[in-house]
Scaffold this active site. Sequence first.
Site, PDB file in Angstrom:
ATOM      1  N   HIS A  58       0.872  -1.183   0.000  1.00 37.23           N
ATOM      2  CA  HIS A  58       0.000   0.000   0.000  1.00 37.23           C
ATOM      3  C   HIS A  58       0.905   1.228   0.000  1.00 37.23           C
ATOM      4  O   HIS A  58       1.611   1.472   0.983  1.00 37.23           O
ATOM      5  CB  HIS A  58      -0.909   0.008   1.237  1.00 37.23           C
ATOM      6  CG  HIS A  58      -1.855  -1.157   1.274  1.00 37.23           C
ATOM      7  ND1 HIS A  58      -3.086  -1.151   0.651  1.00 37.23           N
ATOM      8  CD2 HIS A  58      -1.737  -2.394   1.824  1.00 37.23           C
ATOM      9  CE1 HIS A  58      -3.692  -2.315   0.825  1.00 37.23           C
ATOM     10  NE2 HIS A  58      -2.892  -3.090   1.534  1.00 37.23           N
ATOM     11  N   ASP A 303       2.123  -6.849   2.433  1.00 35.09           N
ATOM     12  CA  ASP A 303       0.943  -6.097   2.891  1.00 35.09           C
ATOM     13  C   ASP A 303       1.395  -4.851   3.667  1.00 35.09           C
ATOM     14  O   ASP A 303       0.767  -4.463   4.673  1.00 35.09           O
ATOM     15  CB  ASP A 303       0.005  -6.959   3.741  1.00 35.09           C
ATOM     16  CG  ASP A 303      -1.381  -6.326   3.894  1.00 35.09           C
ATOM     17  OD1 ASP A 303      -1.625  -5.261   3.295  1.00 35.09           O
ATOM     18  OD2 ASP A 303      -2.219  -6.899   4.611  1.00 35.09           O
ATOM     19  N   HIS A 307       0.260   3.716   8.299  1.00 33.19           N
ATOM     20  CA  HIS A 307      -0.846   4.458   8.898  1.00 33.19           C
ATOM     21  C   HIS A 307      -0.310   5.619   9.725  1.00 33.19           C
ATOM     22  O   HIS A 307       0.775   5.526  10.314  1.00 33.19           O
ATOM     23  CB  HIS A 307      -1.695   3.550   9.795  1.00 33.19           C
ATOM     24  CG  HIS A 307      -2.569   2.608   9.028  1.00 33.19           C
ATOM     25  ND1 HIS A 307      -3.556   3.037   8.170  1.00 33.19           N
ATOM     26  CD2 HIS A 307      -2.597   1.257   8.962  1.00 33.19           C
ATOM     27  CE1 HIS A 307      -4.160   1.997   7.622  1.00 33.19           C
ATOM     28  NE2 HIS A 307      -3.592   0.901   8.079  1.00 33.19           N
ATOM     29  N   PRO A 321      -6.382  -1.100  10.745  1.00 32.26           N
ATOM     30  CA  PRO A 321      -5.566  -2.306  10.664  1.00 32.26           C
ATOM     31  C   PRO A 321      -4.413  -2.132   9.676  1.00 32.26           C
ATOM     32  O   PRO A 321      -4.577  -1.487   8.648  1.00 32.26           O
ATOM     33  CB  PRO A 321      -6.560  -3.356  10.155  1.00 32.26           C
ATOM     34  CG  PRO A 321      -7.575  -2.577   9.386  1.00 32.26           C
ATOM     35  CD  PRO A 321      -7.659  -1.212  10.019  1.00 32.26           C
TER      36      PRO A 321
HETATM   37  O1  DOR Z   1      -4.303  -4.756   7.690  1.00 28.06           O
HETATM   38  C1  DOR Z   1      -4.619  -4.407   6.569  1.00 28.06           C
HETATM   39  N1  DOR Z   1      -4.423  -3.154   6.143  1.00 28.06           N
HETATM   40  N2  DOR Z   1      -5.191  -5.293   5.746  1.00 28.06           N
HETATM   41  C2  DOR Z   1      -5.724  -4.938   4.570  1.00 28.06           C
HETATM   42  O2  DOR Z   1      -6.229  -5.783   3.876  1.00 28.06           O
HETATM   43  C3  DOR Z   1      -5.689  -3.520   4.135  1.00 28.06           C
HETATM   44  C4  DOR Z   1      -4.587  -2.800   4.778  1.00 28.06           C
HETATM   45  C5  DOR Z   1      -4.663  -1.298   4.634  1.00 28.06           C
HETATM   46  O3  DOR Z   1      -4.951  -0.814   3.536  1.00 28.06           O
HETATM   47  O4  DOR Z   1      -4.375  -0.600   5.604  1.00 28.06           O
END
Ligand code: DOR
Length: 430
Positions: A58, A303, A307, A321
């Site tokens: 991401h 993954d 954040h 998450p």
């Molecule tokens: O923990 C996660 N964060 N799982 C996901 O599938 C999406 C991701 C996010 O975009 O933050």
Amino acid sequence: MSVLLHRVRPYGEGEPVDVLIEDGIITRIEADVDAPSAEVVDGGGAVLLPGFVDLHTHVREPGREDTETIETGSAAAARGGYTAIFAMANTSPVADSVVVTDHVWRRGREVGLVDIHPVGAVTVGLKGAALAEMGTMHAGDAGVRLFSDDGHCVADPLLMRRALEYAAGLGVVIAQHAEEPRLTENAVAHEGPTAARLGLAGWPRSAEEAIVARDAILARDAGARVHICHASTAGTVQLLDWAKKQGIAITAEVTPHHLFLDDSRLETYDAVNRVNPPLREASDVAALREALASGVVDCVATDHAPHAEQDKCCEFSQARPGMLGLETALSVVVASMVETGLLDWRGVARVMSERPAEIVGLTDQGRPIAVGEPGTVTVVDPDTRWTVAAEELASLSANTPFDALELPAVVTTTVLRGRVTHRRTTSEVS
Ligand code: DOR
């Protein structure tokens, strides 16, 4: 432009050799290469691997440039030894049109530290109601080859069926975030004794496994290829094994954190440990490690989910998450798979580079280390241990569960088509 990798051991095997890369191609692999005009990287006997490929990153651009940008995500990727990453579609706006996917592709090329391949959304706005223009995204400059609503499951079975049928026609792959949403309403942690005791709402394994089983069958009937994102349970491993034995074109990834951490981490209520799917139990971790070693799970994908502090430094149930992954992936894989004797360095090359490149059909990544092949490689010092310092990572965010942890193996140099994209200075190794 040429680069000389001096005294490196391809796949960690044999005596150190010199590897010369000229105009992006490996031209010589010999005991002693004399190349006076080349940029010299002294490997000191380090392990040489094909550059890593991450099918699940991401990068948050466009939309959340306060947490990561294509520039900072690229730097984090290069520091982690990655030469290609797949940028997930859950941006703002969502990457559900060729305008967005081609923008991400172009920005990645401008930054130039890693090949960034945009992942296209399966459904418009990730809403799970109507299929996105997959064909248009595939036909664009980025040539999108992987589609996913990751962060959300394509839960409607009819829509998933249609998506798989289109994907089969286009020759692309659907990556499913396997989570039956009716079974995970309000869930924040793995459903089990730990969550029960801590008073956290549980996400059962069956929410993942029901979708894995369903999608294996849908892919079989559509003659399509489905890829399971972040496999997290022992039951998913059994289903993958069953489906592969039926000849179904299913592949799967596991994250470094699901290979290394379990739900005992939740005891502190620190939201840095909140992730989807959640950290499971030690028995799941063991099954995932075995499955990665045997090939039932194909590859490692990070993954990487940056954040902002305010989205993590709050009550567990309110936190977003996700965890950082790019800069710690190799070390976590070494700790969980190499130091345990489950994989050798050839195996690391397979799960972090060759298999992910094969799954999405990248022809210039995950290649053998041989004369005539692309100079797209990663140098790993296997003997140095380092202590993760969240605030020193190249990522704009700091939400790593590995902060302050000492881990084995350091990525010292990353080379993309003969260009050094990362070189670790000794002061960075603590
Ligand atoms: O923990 C996660 N964060 N799982 C996901 O599938 C999406 C991701 C996010 O975009 O933050």
